[in-house]
Structure formats: structure tokens, C-alpha cells
Design a protein around this motif. Sequence first.
Motif, PDB file in Angstrom:
ATOM      1  N   ASN A 288      25.911 182.241 -78.764  1.00 33.04           N
ATOM      2  CA  ASN A 288      26.293 181.275 -77.743  1.00 33.04           C
ATOM      3  C   ASN A 288      27.809 181.207 -77.590  1.00 33.04           C
ATOM      4  OD1 ASN A 288      23.946 179.852 -76.567  1.00 33.04           O
ATOM      5  ND2 ASN A 288      23.471 179.414 -78.701  1.00 33.04           N
ATOM      6  N   THR A 289      28.518 181.664 -78.608  1.00 35.73           N
ATOM      7  CA  THR A 289      29.979 181.717 -78.552  1.00 35.73           C
ATOM      8  C   THR A 289      30.411 183.095 -79.012  1.00 35.73           C
ATOM      9  OG1 THR A 289      30.030 179.358 -79.118  1.00 35.73           O
ATOM     10  CG2 THR A 289      32.123 180.546 -79.172  1.00 35.73           C
ATOM     11  N   LYS A 290      30.336 184.061 -78.117  1.00 37.71           N
ATOM     12  CA  LYS A 290      30.720 185.427 -78.410  1.00 37.71           C
ATOM     13  C   LYS A 290      32.220 185.577 -78.170  1.00 37.71           C
ATOM     14  CE  LYS A 290      31.087 189.933 -78.545  1.00 37.71           C
ATOM     15  NZ  LYS A 290      30.908 190.795 -79.717  1.00 37.71           N
ATOM     16  N   PHE A 291      32.980 185.772 -79.240  1.00 37.59           N
ATOM     17  CA  PHE A 291      34.422 185.910 -79.113  1.00 37.59           C
ATOM     18  C   PHE A 291      34.785 187.345 -78.727  1.00 37.59           C
ATOM     19  CE2 PHE A 291      34.439 181.910 -81.390  1.00 37.59           C
ATOM     20  CZ  PHE A 291      35.555 181.266 -80.863  1.00 37.59           C
ATOM     21  N   VAL A 292      35.377 187.484 -77.542  1.00 40.69           N
ATOM     22  CA  VAL A 292      35.852 188.791 -77.096  1.00 40.69           C
ATOM     23  C   VAL A 292      37.320 188.978 -77.465  1.00 40.69           C
ATOM     24  CG1 VAL A 292      34.151 188.899 -75.251  1.00 40.69           C
ATOM     25  CG2 VAL A 292      36.407 187.929 -74.774  1.00 40.69           C
ATOM     26  N   ALA A 293      37.949 187.932 -77.882  1.00 37.37           N
ATOM     27  CA  ALA A 293      39.307 187.920 -78.425  1.00 37.37           C
ATOM     28  C   ALA A 293      39.416 186.646 -79.252  1.00 37.37           C
ATOM     29  CB  ALA A 293      40.355 187.943 -77.309  1.00 37.37           C
ATOM     30  N   SER A 294      40.500 186.506 -79.987  1.00 36.34           N
ATOM     31  CA  SER A 294      40.607 185.350 -80.886  1.00 36.34           C
ATOM     32  C   SER A 294      40.620 184.022 -80.148  1.00 36.34           C
ATOM     33  CB  SER A 294      41.871 185.474 -81.745  1.00 36.34           C
ATOM     34  OG  SER A 294      43.027 185.522 -80.919  1.00 36.34           O
ATOM     35  N   THR A 295      41.019 184.021 -78.883  1.00 35.39           N
ATOM     36  CA  THR A 295      41.105 182.772 -78.123  1.00 35.39           C
ATOM     37  C   THR A 295      40.227 182.788 -76.874  1.00 35.39           C
ATOM     38  OG1 THR A 295      43.042 183.593 -76.924  1.00 35.39           O
ATOM     39  CG2 THR A 295      43.450 182.309 -78.927  1.00 35.39           C
ATOM     40  N   THR A 339      32.612 197.971 -66.797  1.00 40.88           N
ATOM     41  CA  THR A 339      32.796 197.175 -65.597  1.00 40.88           C
ATOM     42  C   THR A 339      33.693 195.979 -65.929  1.00 40.88           C
ATOM     43  OG1 THR A 339      30.937 195.654 -65.971  1.00 40.88           O
ATOM     44  CG2 THR A 339      30.441 197.788 -64.910  1.00 40.88           C
ATOM     45  N   PRO A 340      34.196 195.266 -64.920  1.00 45.67           N
ATOM     46  CA  PRO A 340      35.042 194.095 -65.199  1.00 45.67           C
ATOM     47  C   PRO A 340      34.326 192.983 -65.962  1.00 45.67           C
ATOM     48  CG  PRO A 340      35.341 194.841 -62.936  1.00 45.67           C
ATOM     49  CD  PRO A 340      34.171 195.602 -63.486  1.00 45.67           C
ATOM     50  N   ILE A 341      32.985 192.976 -65.935  1.00 46.33           N
ATOM     51  CA  ILE A 341      32.247 191.897 -66.616  1.00 46.33           C
ATOM     52  C   ILE A 341      31.419 192.426 -67.784  1.00 46.33           C
ATOM     53  CG2 ILE A 341      32.171 190.422 -64.572  1.00 46.33           C
ATOM     54  CD1 ILE A 341      29.257 191.360 -64.154  1.00 46.33           C
ATOM     55  N   TRP A 342      31.766 193.559 -68.314  1.00 47.83           N
ATOM     56  CA  TRP A 342      30.960 194.213 -69.351  1.00 47.83           C
ATOM     57  C   TRP A 342      30.731 193.339 -70.579  1.00 47.83           C
ATOM     58  CZ3 TRP A 342      32.281 195.783 -74.386  1.00 47.83           C
ATOM     59  CH2 TRP A 342      33.617 195.529 -74.760  1.00 47.83           C
ATOM     60  N   ASN A 343      31.675 192.439 -70.859  1.00 50.34           N
ATOM     61  CA  ASN A 343      31.566 191.626 -72.082  1.00 50.34           C
ATOM     62  C   ASN A 343      31.418 190.135 -71.805  1.00 50.34           C
ATOM     63  OD1 ASN A 343      34.102 191.028 -71.131  1.00 50.34           O
ATOM     64  ND2 ASN A 343      35.196 191.513 -73.026  1.00 50.34           N
ATOM     65  N   GLN A 344      31.038 189.760 -70.565  1.00 48.52           N
ATOM     66  CA  GLN A 344      31.005 188.346 -70.203  1.00 48.52           C
ATOM     67  C   GLN A 344      29.603 187.727 -70.194  1.00 48.52           C
ATOM     68  OE1 GLN A 344      33.268 187.620 -66.599  1.00 48.52           O
ATOM     69  NE2 GLN A 344      34.920 188.978 -67.258  1.00 48.52           N
ATOM     70  N   TYR A 345      28.566 188.546 -70.214  1.00 50.87           N
ATOM     71  CA  TYR A 345      27.183 188.064 -70.205  1.00 50.87           C
ATOM     72  C   TYR A 345      26.369 188.894 -71.183  1.00 50.87           C
ATOM     73  CZ  TYR A 345      28.703 186.014 -65.772  1.00 50.87           C
ATOM     74  OH  TYR A 345      29.389 185.319 -64.808  1.00 50.87           O
ATOM     75  N   GLY A 346      25.308 188.287 -71.712  1.00 50.13           N
ATOM     76  CA  GLY A 346      24.487 189.000 -72.699  1.00 50.13           C
ATOM     77  C   GLY A 346      23.894 190.282 -72.161  1.00 50.13           C
ATOM     78  N   HIS A 347      23.302 190.243 -70.965  1.00 51.96           N
ATOM     79  CA  HIS A 347      22.685 191.444 -70.415  1.00 51.96           C
ATOM     80  C   HIS A 347      23.722 192.503 -70.044  1.00 51.96           C
ATOM     81  CE1 HIS A 347      18.386 190.948 -70.356  1.00 51.96           C
ATOM     82  NE2 HIS A 347      18.503 189.697 -69.927  1.00 51.96           N
ATOM     83  N   GLU A 348      24.891 192.069 -69.583  1.00 52.49           N
ATOM     84  CA  GLU A 348      25.936 193.038 -69.268  1.00 52.49           C
ATOM     85  C   GLU A 348      26.393 193.768 -70.532  1.00 52.49           C
ATOM     86  OE1 GLU A 348      27.041 193.814 -66.178  1.00 52.49           O
ATOM     87  OE2 GLU A 348      25.703 192.331 -65.271  1.00 52.49           O
ATOM     88  N   ARG A 349      26.482 193.034 -71.641  1.00 52.17           N
ATOM     89  CA  ARG A 349      26.922 193.645 -72.894  1.00 52.17           C
ATOM     90  C   ARG A 349      25.866 194.613 -73.428  1.00 52.17           C
ATOM     91  NH1 ARG A 349      31.351 192.622 -76.222  1.00 52.17           N
ATOM     92  NH2 ARG A 349      31.323 194.122 -77.946  1.00 52.17           N
ATOM     93  N   MET A 350      24.595 194.223 -73.360  1.00 48.09           N
ATOM     94  CA  MET A 350      23.533 195.099 -73.833  1.00 48.09           C
ATOM     95  C   MET A 350      23.423 196.342 -72.955  1.00 48.09           C
ATOM     96  SD  MET A 350      19.515 194.192 -74.582  1.00 48.09           S
ATOM     97  CE  MET A 350      19.949 192.785 -75.612  1.00 48.09           C
ATOM     98  N   GLY A 351      23.572 196.159 -71.646  1.00 47.33           N
ATOM     99  CA  GLY A 351      23.537 197.309 -70.750  1.00 47.33           C
ATOM    100  C   GLY A 351      24.652 198.280 -71.021  1.00 47.33           C
TER     101      GLY A 351
END
Length: 362
Positions: A288-295, A339-351
Motif C-alpha cells: 500500500n506504500t510502495k517507495f519508489v524513492a526515499s521520499t 512508460t512514464p507510469i511504470w512504477n505508479q500502479y500495481g498492474h503497471e509495475r507487474m506488467g
Amino acid sequence: MKSSFRTAAGRLIPAAALLALSVPAVASTLNQNVSWTVDRAGTTAKYRVVAYGDSIFAGYNGSISNAAKYSAPTVDAEYLSARWNADIESVRRAKSGAVARDVYENKIVAERSYMQDASTRVVSFEMCGNDGLQARSAFKSQTGTCDYSGLDAAINSCKTYVAAAMDYINANAHANTKLKIVSNLYYPGYAADNVQSSCKDAGTGQTVNLRDRFLPAIAKMNYWMCEYARQKGFKCADSFAQYMGADYDSNGDGQIDSDALRYVAGETEASYVTRTAVTLRATLRDANTKFVASTSSYDYIQSDDTHPTYTGGTVSAGLWGGSTGTGASRYPSISNGRTPIWNQYGHERMGWALSVYQPANP
């Protein structure tokens, strides 16, 4: 920056569950089949990617009539369309609520014709999540002396049907297939499970921490998904590492957390379980809180605390049948494989995790 994408799924689930109980054809599972073609301008070649699974690949969002248009397999198809400059048909044959045996028997085996088509180039699958969820639910309801056999049975069922699925796909996918891949399990409810059981351990006489019991069980399932993949000519998209670890080095060990958690080809089950569930446990975070960077973080899990978040709308899938559709790629060009949203949603990350193994040409 915390991006919170929580759909109405959580509010819809109770109604969906009641309706499922009242309609015999639905029972406790729901077929959610979708075919979506990524139509790339100026191309004539068309190839197929086939994905078998449960509610994860289905793009379940709490509805009995629709699902995410861009669940992980269709996100993967967008990447493939850009790589090959071709139209890609994403065929999702999924059954929400299905345990591993059900996915194997009633999707992979019963619907093998989809991967036998000559246009097929990629076959992917995921399973075992519902085996784990059902075992977890049963364990949570226990009182008296704790019985761990349900968790062991879920692990063994997962191992049995993952191996069977790979063997069957190897034997039945069209010879033109270039890539076969499995996606392993993330841990939904990781934060919520940090509580004591209602039952007591036979040896200590004390209650046990639920997460202490469930985490090693998931780790064992994930190990065998990736290890069987190594043995049987599949690739393993490590969703556990992608969802549960930050995309920066939080513990100063010189490795990005999500990379450090990944399965290492050839390691033993004991080594993998110790590394992911003990040594690196402090780096695990609820998705629920996937950190893509420290902040900076994003929410990878819907409000039901189980299914991946998504964007891009929905398609018909479920009680009234599946759907077939076509649409232009959201991203005509993809730079550096993301893509620009590759790490912003669960399905985008899995894809994206599925896409990194794509062959250079069809």
C-alpha cells in the motif's frame, strides 16, 4: 509524493460476494476473460500473448461485470507492441477466486486452444494466491491449539500445479512461442497481518504472530515458482520483490531493496526463505506504500487490501461474459523500456516486470 489510487472495489466486494452466493453458475469463482488488441498505427503484423490466471491477471476490481482494461498482461502487450512495432492481441483467460488446481485444470488445460494458435508468441500465468488466502483465512479463524497443516497444504498444492502448468504449457504452446513466464506472489495485507493469532502453538502454549507464519509460507511458494521456471525453460517475474521492496537502498547494504529481494537462480529453498523472510525482512514494506524513492511512494493495492491498483478504465468481464476490444497504445513510443507510469500502479509495475524478458523480435 503519495499517490493513492483506491477504487470503489472495497465497497463493492460485499455485494459481489452476496450475488455470487445467490447465483449457482458463479459459485465462489468468476470467469473474467478479456481479449484486447493493442493497435499500433501503420503496422500490419499481429501477434498474440496469452495469460492464464486468477483475479490478479483478470484485473479484478470488486465488480462482477467488469475488470481493469490494463491489467498486467495487457500492460505487457503494450511494451511488446512498442518493441516489435506490431499489433499485439492480449488474451486473458482468468478466473477470479480460483485456486491453483482450478487455474490449471479449467484455464490452462481446458482453454489450451488460445496458446495453440500460430500467432502466439508469449504465454504467461500466475496462480496460488487463492490457495494462500484461503489458508490464511482458515488459520486466522482457529482457536485452541494452532494447526499449521493448512498452510503446508497450500504450499504443496502450489508446487504441484505450478510444475504441472509449466509442463503442460511446454507441451501445448505453439512452436512459434518465444517466451513463457510465470509471475510469483506479492504479500497482500502484510501490515494487517502483524497481529497475534487466536490459537496457541502446541509447543510454547503462546499465540503466534500471523505474519511470522504467513511470510515463510509465501516465500516457499515463490521460491518454487521461480525455481521450477529455471528448471523448465520459463522466466520468473518476481512480483514479490517488485511490490514489497523499495526502489532505493534503505538499509545501506549497497543494493536497491527490490533488487536484493529477487530470486537468485540456483539458490536453495532454505537460502531464499532465509534471505527474504529473515535477513532482509526489515526492508519489506506493505505494498500500500510502495517507495519508489526515499521520499516518494505510490499505492499498489486497492482498498480491498488484496488486488493491484490500475489506471486506464475498465472492460466488460465476468458474470455476463468476457469482451473483445481494440485500441491504440497509450504510449506510441517507450523510452528506455519504461512508460512514464511504470512504477505508479500495481498492474503497471507487474506488467513492466513481465516485459523485461521480451525477445527482441517475433
